[in-house]
Scaffold this motif. Sequence first.
Motif, mmCIF file in Angstrom:
data_model
loop_
_atom_site.group_PDB
_atom_site.id
_atom_site.type_symbol
_atom_site.label_atom_id
_atom_site.label_comp_id
_atom_site.label_asym_id
_atom_site.label_seq_id
_atom_site.Cartn_x
_atom_site.Cartn_y
_atom_site.Cartn_z
ATOM 1 N N ALA A 1 -58.245 -44.708 -8.425
ATOM 2 C CA ALA A 1 -58.999 -45.631 -7.554
ATOM 3 C C ALA A 1 -60.018 -46.457 -8.333
ATOM 4 C CB ALA A 1 -59.700 -44.828 -6.462
ATOM 5 N N ALA A 2 -60.460 -45.938 -9.499
ATOM 6 C CA ALA A 2 -61.559 -46.605 -10.219
ATOM 7 C C ALA A 2 -61.074 -47.570 -11.300
ATOM 8 C CB ALA A 2 -62.443 -45.540 -10.868
ATOM 9 N N ALA B 1 -43.732 -51.147 -6.119
ATOM 10 C CA ALA B 1 -45.156 -51.528 -6.142
ATOM 11 C C ALA B 1 -45.369 -52.797 -6.973
ATOM 12 C CB ALA B 1 -45.976 -50.377 -6.709
ATOM 13 N N LEU B 2 -44.562 -52.995 -8.005
ATOM 14 C CA LEU B 2 -44.665 -54.219 -8.819
ATOM 15 C C LEU B 2 -44.159 -55.425 -8.010
ATOM 16 C CD1 LEU B 2 -43.392 -52.675 -12.160
ATOM 17 C CD2 LEU B 2 -45.525 -53.969 -11.972
ATOM 18 N N LYS B 3 -43.047 -55.223 -7.299
ATOM 19 C CA LYS B 3 -42.472 -56.331 -6.517
ATOM 20 C C LYS B 3 -43.441 -56.772 -5.419
ATOM 21 C CE LYS B 3 -37.701 -55.028 -7.300
ATOM 22 N NZ LYS B 3 -36.689 -54.115 -6.791
ATOM 23 N N SER B 4 -44.120 -55.789 -4.823
ATOM 24 C CA SER B 4 -45.051 -56.139 -3.733
ATOM 25 C C SER B 4 -46.329 -56.770 -4.289
ATOM 26 C CB SER B 4 -45.419 -54.880 -2.936
ATOM 27 O OG SER B 4 -46.355 -54.108 -3.678
ATOM 28 N N GLY B 5 -46.555 -56.649 -5.605
ATOM 29 C CA GLY B 5 -47.769 -57.203 -6.216
ATOM 30 C C GLY B 5 -48.947 -56.235 -6.188
ATOM 31 N N HIS B 6 -48.772 -55.056 -5.540
ATOM 32 C CA HIS B 6 -49.887 -54.107 -5.515
ATOM 33 C C HIS B 6 -50.216 -53.632 -6.937
ATOM 34 C CE1 HIS B 6 -52.729 -51.244 -4.023
ATOM 35 N NE2 HIS B 6 -52.150 -50.304 -4.749
ATOM 36 N N MET C 1 -53.933 -46.827 -6.470
ATOM 37 C CA MET C 1 -54.492 -47.688 -7.533
ATOM 38 C C MET C 1 -55.107 -48.934 -6.902
ATOM 39 S SD MET C 1 -51.488 -47.317 -10.432
ATOM 40 C CE MET C 1 -52.045 -48.666 -11.457
ATOM 41 N N LYS C 2 -56.073 -49.547 -7.605
ATOM 42 C CA LYS C 2 -56.680 -50.782 -7.121
ATOM 43 C C LYS C 2 -55.622 -51.881 -7.023
ATOM 44 C CE LYS C 2 -60.710 -51.947 -9.392
ATOM 45 N NZ LYS C 2 -61.668 -51.882 -10.517
ATOM 46 N N LEU D 1 -60.649 -48.567 -17.918
ATOM 47 C CA LEU D 1 -59.391 -47.908 -18.287
ATOM 48 C C LEU D 1 -59.432 -46.468 -17.788
ATOM 49 C CD1 LEU D 1 -56.728 -47.479 -19.859
ATOM 50 C CD2 LEU D 1 -58.117 -47.010 -21.896
ATOM 51 N N GLY D 2 -58.431 -46.081 -17.018
ATOM 52 C CA GLY D 2 -58.330 -44.694 -16.555
ATOM 53 C C GLY D 2 -57.263 -43.967 -17.361
#
Length: 404
Positions: A196-197, A246-251, A223-224, A148-149
Amino acid sequence: MNEKIKPRVALFEAVHPVAASILQEHGFRVDSLKHSPSAQELAELAKSSTLIGVRSKTKITAQLLSGSTALAAIGCFCIGTDQVDASAAELGIPIFNAPFSNTRSVAEMTLAEIICLSRALFQKSSQLHVGRWDKSSKNSREVRGRTLGIIGYGHIGSQLSVLAESLGMRVVFFDTARKLALGNAQSLSNMDAVLAASDFVSLHVPDMASTRNLIGAAQLQNMKPGAMLVNNSRGKVVDLVALASALKSGHVGGAAVDVFPEEPAENGEGFTTPLAGLANVILTPHIGGSTEEAQEAIAVDVAEKLARFWTQGCTAASVNFPAVDLPNVRSGQVRILHVHKNVPGVLSKMHTLLANAGVNINAEHLQSDQNTSYVILDVDAFQDANIMNALRTLPETIRMRVAG
Ligand code: NAI
């Protein structure tokens, strides 16, 4: 002296009853009303009230303040104080609020959402409501062992840190101020390192120019893949169009959002957001801090601050006033609370006046802001009413009273 008449408090908007009990214990007569008053009703009550307590709906205007000579302080039984006109400070009226009494509620909700996102619980539940049985473990994960960040390690972020570790999560955080890491949490040197973590990123920063759009397309990209974002802080901290993309792309694998750049003023008003209808997105109407416990904690906090101001003159917790505090007044002494214009020579006039009357000053604390000075004087008890009148009628005096 009319300072000794039993003071009156008007509490509006169904402030939790514990506030009335605390103020009654301090000798106040309390009028507790469930509604937000009309301007006329408020003006009537303000004329005879020493303290007024409101939540967010009741507007305290400049006109009302200037006409309420008996008013000593205002309690905002909530976080914000925008409902009170800024002229309160110049008129010598401190405002007290409860900025941190609901922080545990936000931390708990955040943790609940992290688990819900990790198991896609809202999505599964919504599907079952419309008759779709989808029993599968795909993309459903425990939070134990995951990272958790936390961005912003203040009252909420640090409580979340402790709660998350108790579930076996690894916690990393970034705060612009130096913060003591609790438990095994690890402080990272910048926000990107946290992004990133982390498997989950939770935002707990204030609304300031530097936090507007703190999370935009570039930060989401850092983000990962599949990591999830929670924003229960302030609406303008995240660029919602970028998040939706970013949600739509699945990232980004999921999000929980409680706060929005524009929020309806009233329940039932229409509401739209770029996040509406997206999979694994939890949307809530700014309820992170809205619990019964928080309401009670807010009532205790603000009532105690008001009582302390009344009995001791303490303004240390006020949002609009020079912060002045002294220990309890000693027996055989009187505490004079004097608010005056911040111009040279007032203190010296007060000292001379008291010295000429043979009254000894035992303790003194003065603080000023740009326009206003506030001084507490603990002096030997005296009988001469002329001394109070002379202090009150100094041309620079804004307000004065004897504590309690
Ligand atoms: P706080 O003031 O205790 O902590 C905020 C922390 O963020 C501070 O430690 C500060 O140094 C840090 N910070 C500021 N700018 C930063 C940046 N750019 N990057 C990293 N850290 C930064 O505030 P608290 O009580 O923890 O509240 C956090 C947020 O939650 C606030 O925006 C508050 O308005 C909001 N809130 C939301 C509620 C809800 O119902 N959803 C209820 C209560 C608070």
